[in-house]
Design an enzyme around this catalytic site. Structure first.
Site, mmCIF file in Angstrom:
data_model
loop_
_atom_site.group_PDB
_atom_site.id
_atom_site.type_symbol
_atom_site.label_atom_id
_atom_site.label_comp_id
_atom_site.label_asym_id
_atom_site.label_seq_id
_atom_site.Cartn_x
_atom_site.Cartn_y
_atom_site.Cartn_z
ATOM 1 N N ASP A 1 -9.174 -3.187 -5.522
ATOM 2 C CA ASP A 1 -9.113 -4.035 -4.416
ATOM 3 C C ASP A 1 -9.886 -3.646 -3.178
ATOM 4 O OD1 ASP A 1 -7.671 -2.309 -3.306
ATOM 5 O OD2 ASP A 1 -5.593 -3.081 -3.432
ATOM 6 N N SER B 1 0.896 -1.328 0.158
ATOM 7 C CA SER B 1 -0.130 -0.056 -0.078
ATOM 8 C C SER B 1 0.764 1.312 -0.132
ATOM 9 C CB SER B 1 -1.058 -0.097 1.099
ATOM 10 O OG SER B 1 -1.812 1.112 1.268
ATOM 11 N N HIS C 1 -7.603 -5.465 -0.030
ATOM 12 C CA HIS C 1 -6.506 -4.603 -0.184
ATOM 13 C C HIS C 1 -5.737 -5.037 0.920
ATOM 14 C CE1 HIS C 1 -3.706 -1.049 -0.667
ATOM 15 N NE2 HIS C 1 -4.023 -0.874 0.382
#
Length: 685
Positions: free
Chosen positions: A590, A294, A642
């Site tokens: 996602d 991320s 995610h």
């Protein structure tokens, strides 16, 4: 003769004589009553019928209440059993809840306790076996962790501890005010202090006077968010099974609230990261692997530029440092071009999960933690702003079209990032209210227009922070890219600076696809007491970014921004035709990061030799389709969410092969239409 056997008959006769029939009993009782009452009493047959009816009603009522009590007690017992056999997996620091479970088990039937113990044991054995399954499989096949591995967590993943020893903060010393049950307790019992502690100073972007939070250290910093809710733990478990340990694995946790420049200014983060990598290379004689998730991928990209740059405030490693020290970069669900939901979070303190709550839930959330409070906290955190979308309209689309528009959108486009409900679609009273207030007509906005809209509703301190730390444009020439190498504010934007010249660096992009992700929004119309928009270049003024590296001062005076009205996502807009639900329209991604952000650079921008990848470092893409297990709260083994993707066995398998020095075995897998979308992006490569 009628027989009265119900309890109600006895209630009508206080002391009936055993030798009398029911009729005789009634006559006897009547004779004992005053005459005035005898005249009003119905005959025995009528009274018997009514009494029977009353008793039937009482029986039904009692039966209903019996069922309710059984259901209630059964539910409590079931919840107690569930909590009891799950207690072993929950860490209760004060011991009170552990004592509660022990006391509860003492009052349960032995057979129930035994069965619960068996269930708990089987569950723990299954969880243990599953935890190391991928690593054990790799070990059996001869894989071993061969390259030192550094893991960089994503936004909000790292726990933050309090390091104040006096005043109201003293009780929280070395307790996590982010990422633990202490966080929950502080939010519920001491909300004003928690809000001050988690926020940063809006002017300096550093600690406020009252509080000092620091990132937790080592693997504990991000293995679990709170007890039982894993983040990196699944990856740690499987890497440990092939030889991973503190000597060859390291979690480079960081305070995700800070701007990237202040990570170095306050914590020396990048200097420590550089030293750790150099030490690992010296001790092992081999290069390292960086594994980021991320926002952590943006941190790594910034680090690549920082470590090469010359100067006291930079790494001074030279142009070959990355090629000499880094074997591979594993980019997991990287938000390389930001996340659209960041705009909504900073603009109005909202996102899909809050905008689509029911009315009662919205009332409760607003009463406890209002949109205004949420937005105010987030705006003090420059790290959150690092995830604002990059590339402007070239990437995210115009009012006519967007690269990721699908064929089933019925003529609408994702390019209109913020939209407003037309008066023709609004109830008459709403249209009239707008007319009476003389609010200016708002046009639908692209991403660049949304940035102007965000600036209208934020403070000069926020504007200065953005101007000093971040840039969201596109460099269209090689010369421009090279010039940006001297501007730290551009170092997190892969569309404005290039990868290091590292021909031996291998890049792996692993990310999820197929989960609906926030893409555009409907907002309620609002206005300010002044111009309808501001030009973003006003932020530049005379700031010389490359020369102003303190990041805590500005040579420009505060912009005069008129006081704004409140804004919020319009929950009245739901359109089946284009998939809008309560003001939020979903696209591909996602669940957190849009497909354009996680996929464009990997599928197009860094593909081959380009101005963004001058050495042509090889890039492999593995897309993972989201296949959610509805009976698993974390989505199951094929989730591509995610965060939950970090527990996906396939991901651990891929990482294991790379850190074992067998990255060549990773084969690309394309699931989405990202290559088609990438070709539509208005950036010549």
């Amino acid at each position: 003769m009628l027989r009265r056997t119900r309890a109600g008959a006895a209630a009508d006769h206080a002391d009936p004589a055993p030798d009398h029939s029911p009729d005789e009993q009634d006559d006897t009782q009547l004779k004992e009553k005053p005459k005035t009452l005898q005249a009003k009493r119905p005959d025995p047959i009528t009274r018997l019928s009514r009494s029977a009816s009353v008793q039937r009603l009482k029986k039904v009522t009692n039966k209903k209440w019996s069922k309710k009590w059984v259901f209630l007690l059964g539910g409590l017992l079931g919840a107690g059993i569930a909590m009891w056999y799950g207690a072993a997996q929950i860490n209760f620091a004060d011991g009170a809840m552990a004592e509660f479970f022990d006391d509860l088990s003492a009052h349960m039937p032995a057979s129930v306790v035994m069965e619960a113990q068996k269930i708990s044991q089987r569950r723990q054995e299954a969880a243990t076996a599953d935890s190391f399954a991928v690593g054990r499989k790799l070990k059996k096949e001869g894989y071993h962790l061969d390259l030192a591995t550094v893991m960089i967590p994503g936004v909000i993943s790292t726990g933050l501890e309090s390091w104040i020893t006096d005043g109201p903060a003293a009780p929280y010393y070395r307790k996590r005010l982010w990422g633990s049950w202490n966080m929950i307790r502080a939010m519920l019992t001491d909300k004003p202090y928690w809000m001050r502690a988690i926020s940063l100073d809006p002017v300096t972007g550093l600690d406020p006077e009252c509080c000092k939070l620091r990132a937790a250290a080592s693997f504990d910093a991000s293995d679990f968010f709170i007890t039982g809710y894993w983040i990196w733990n699944k990856i740690l478990e499987n890497l440990s099974a092939i030889g991973g340990e503190p000597g060859n694995m390291f979690t480079a946790s960081y305070d995700w609230r800070l701007s990237f420049s202040n990570l170095e200014h306050r914590d020396g983060y990048f200097s420590k990261l550089k030293m750790h990598i150099e030490t690992a290379v010296k001790l092992s004689g081999k290069k390292t692997v960086l594994v980021s998730h991320s926002m952590g991928s943006q941190v790594i990209f910034y680090f690549f530029k920082w470590v090469e740059a010359e100067g006291d405030q930079f790494g001074s490693g030279g142009s070959t440092w990355v090629d000499d020290h880094i074997d591979s970069w594993i980019n997991i669900s990287g938000s390389m071009l930001g996340a659209p939901k960041t705009v909504a979070a900073l603009l109005s303190g909202e996102m899909k999960d809050t905008a689509q709550l029911n009315a009662l839930a919205v009332y409760g959330l607003e009463a406890f933690f209002s949109k205004k409070e949420r937005a105010a906290i987030l705006r003090t955190m420059p790290g959150i702003s690092s995830m604002l979308p990059k590339g402007g309209d070239r990437v995210w689309g115009t009012t006519k079209s967007a690269p990721d528009d699908r064929d089933d959108q019925n003529g609408t486009t994702f390019g209109q990032f913020i939209r407003f409900k037309d008066d023709a679609d609004a109830p008459p009273q709403e249209a009239l209210a707008r007319e009476d207030a003389s609010l200016p007509r708002r046009d639908n906005m692209t991403m660049s227009g949304a940035f102007d809209y965000l600036l209208e509703h934020t403070t000069p301190d926020f504007h200065r922070m953005l101007s000093l730390n971040y840039s969201h444009g596109v460099a269209l020439t090689q010369r421009e890219v090279e010039r940006n190498d001297r501007d730290p504010s551009k170092w997190i934007n892969p569309l404005e600076v290039s990868l290091p010249y590292a021909p031996n660096l291998k890049i792996y992009c692993f990310y999820g696809v197929g989960k609906p992700t926030e893409r555009t929004y409907f907002y309620e119309q609002s206005s300010v007491d002044g111009p309808a928009s501001l030009r973003r270049d006003m932020l530049e003024d005379d700031v010389t970014r490359a020369d102003n590296l303190t990041r805590n001062k500005t040579i420009t005076p505060p912009l005069h921004i008129p006081f704004p009205r409140a804004v919020q996502i319009d929950p009245t807009v739901s359109t089946a035709a284009d998939g809008t639900d309560k003001g939020v329209r979903m696209g591909e991604g996602d669940g957190t990061v849009s497909l354009l952000s996680s996929g464009y650079m990997c599928a197009r921008g860094w593909r081959g030799v380009t101005r963004y990848n001058p050495a042509g470092a090889p890039v492999k893409v593995v897309e993972m389709a989201h296949e959610e297990d509805t009976f698993d709260i974390r989505g199951g083994p094929k989730t591509a969410d995610h965060v939950d993707i970090l527990g996906r066995p396939e991901l651990s398998l891929l990482i294991g092969k790379v850190v074992a020095g067998n990255g060549h075995e990773v084969t690309e897998n394309w699931v989405s239409d990202i290559r088609k979308y990438a070709d539509r992006v208005d950036i010549p490569i």
